[in-house]
Enzyme design. Structure first.
Site, PDB file in Angstrom:
ATOM      1  CE1 TYR A 142     -13.067   3.093  -1.679  1.00  0.00           C
ATOM      2  CE2 TYR A 142     -11.390   4.818  -1.868  1.00  0.00           C
ATOM      3  CZ  TYR A 142     -11.806   3.509  -2.081  1.00  0.00           C
ATOM      4  OH  TYR A 142     -10.954   2.623  -2.702  1.00  0.00           O
ATOM      5  CB  ILE A 162      -6.573  -0.501  -9.886  1.00  0.00           C
ATOM      6  CG1 ILE A 162      -5.557  -0.293  -8.753  1.00  0.00           C
ATOM      7  CG2 ILE A 162      -6.327  -1.817 -10.609  1.00  0.00           C
ATOM      8  CD1 ILE A 162      -4.116  -0.183  -9.181  1.00  0.00           C
TER       9      ILE A 162
END
Length: 251
Positions: free
Chosen positions: A155, A188
């Site tokens: 990632y 988030i």
């Protein structure tokens, strides 16, 4: 100055949930016609946009596949005749593991979606914008594209790649009327963070501690940044990777 995207067309990948959904709705609220894209059939975002009185269509697309992405852009042009804004947001976190435990399968899948997918989207979006002589692309990277993050090697590598790819495309497009930027969200509140924390209180608190402001960001806060980047208010901004977080990078 009030931002208006009336008579404009915006495409959002990964638009069925989280940051993608919030941004698709934000585009619609500014008057844009919206192309909502995701890899699983889901019309919830489109329905929410139509409830606002705006136009929207859904396109099923796996951004890691060239044929799918080519079809996605072609359908958007056939439906709405133009492409003014693209938020290339689709991404996965992959499987948590240290670098030496990361499998080849996890590496390939994460890189293919998160990095190759961004490249493929721009490969087909940019030529349409060149025809128009104008356009704006915002790629979704991450604060993990600016710093390291233990346990997510694929990632992190993919998001660093997105930042570099964004800067390269921005240089190539600078005199073609096309701006290319990246947004780098912090932690988030999205389905992705739910998967990473498994919704366990201790894990949630550990992630919150990463943000000096002491809370998760909201998808709408990232959407606001994307809308600004696409607007004429950001007309002199290209090739930037904007961190939108609660002090994560500064920390």
């Amino acid at each position: 100055m009030e931002i208006s995207f009336k008579n404009k067309v915006a495409l959002v990948t990964g638009g069925s949930s989280g940051i993608g959904r919030a941004t698709a709705i934000a585009f619609a609220k500014k008057g844009a016609k919206v192309v909502v894209v995701d890899w699983i059939e889901n019309n919830e975002t489109v329905n929410l946009i139509k409830e606002l009185g705006s136009e929207a269509i859904f396109i099923k697309c796996d951004v890691s596949k060239m044929s799918d992405v080519k079809m996605m852009v072609e359908k958007a042009i056939i439906e709405f005749g133009r492409l003014d804004y693209a938020f290339n947001n689709a991404g996965i976190e992959g499987i948590q593991a240290n670098t030496w435990d990361c499998t080849e399968e996890n590496w390939d899948k994460t890189i293919n979606v998160d990095l190759k997918g961004i490249w493929l989207c721009m490969k087909y979006e940019i030529p349409e914008m060149i025809k128009q002589g104008k356009g704006v692309i915002v790629n979704c990277a991450s604060v993990a594209g600016l710093i390291g993050f233990a346990g997510l090697p694929a990632y992190v590598a993919s998001k660093h790649g997105v930042v570099g790819l964004t800067k390269t495309a921005a240089l190539e497009c600078a005199k073609l009327g096309i701006r290319v930027n990246a947004v780098c969200p912090g932690v988030i509140q999205t389905p992705m963070i739910d998967r990473l924390t498994h919704k366990e209180k201790e894990n949630i608190e550990q992630f919150k501690d990463l943000e000096p402001v002491g809370r998760f960001g909201l998808p709408e806060e990232i959407a606001n940044a994307v809308i600004w980047m696409c607007s004429d208010e950001a007309s002199y901004v290209t090739g930037h990777a904007m961190a939108v977080d609660g002090g994560f990078v500064a920390k």
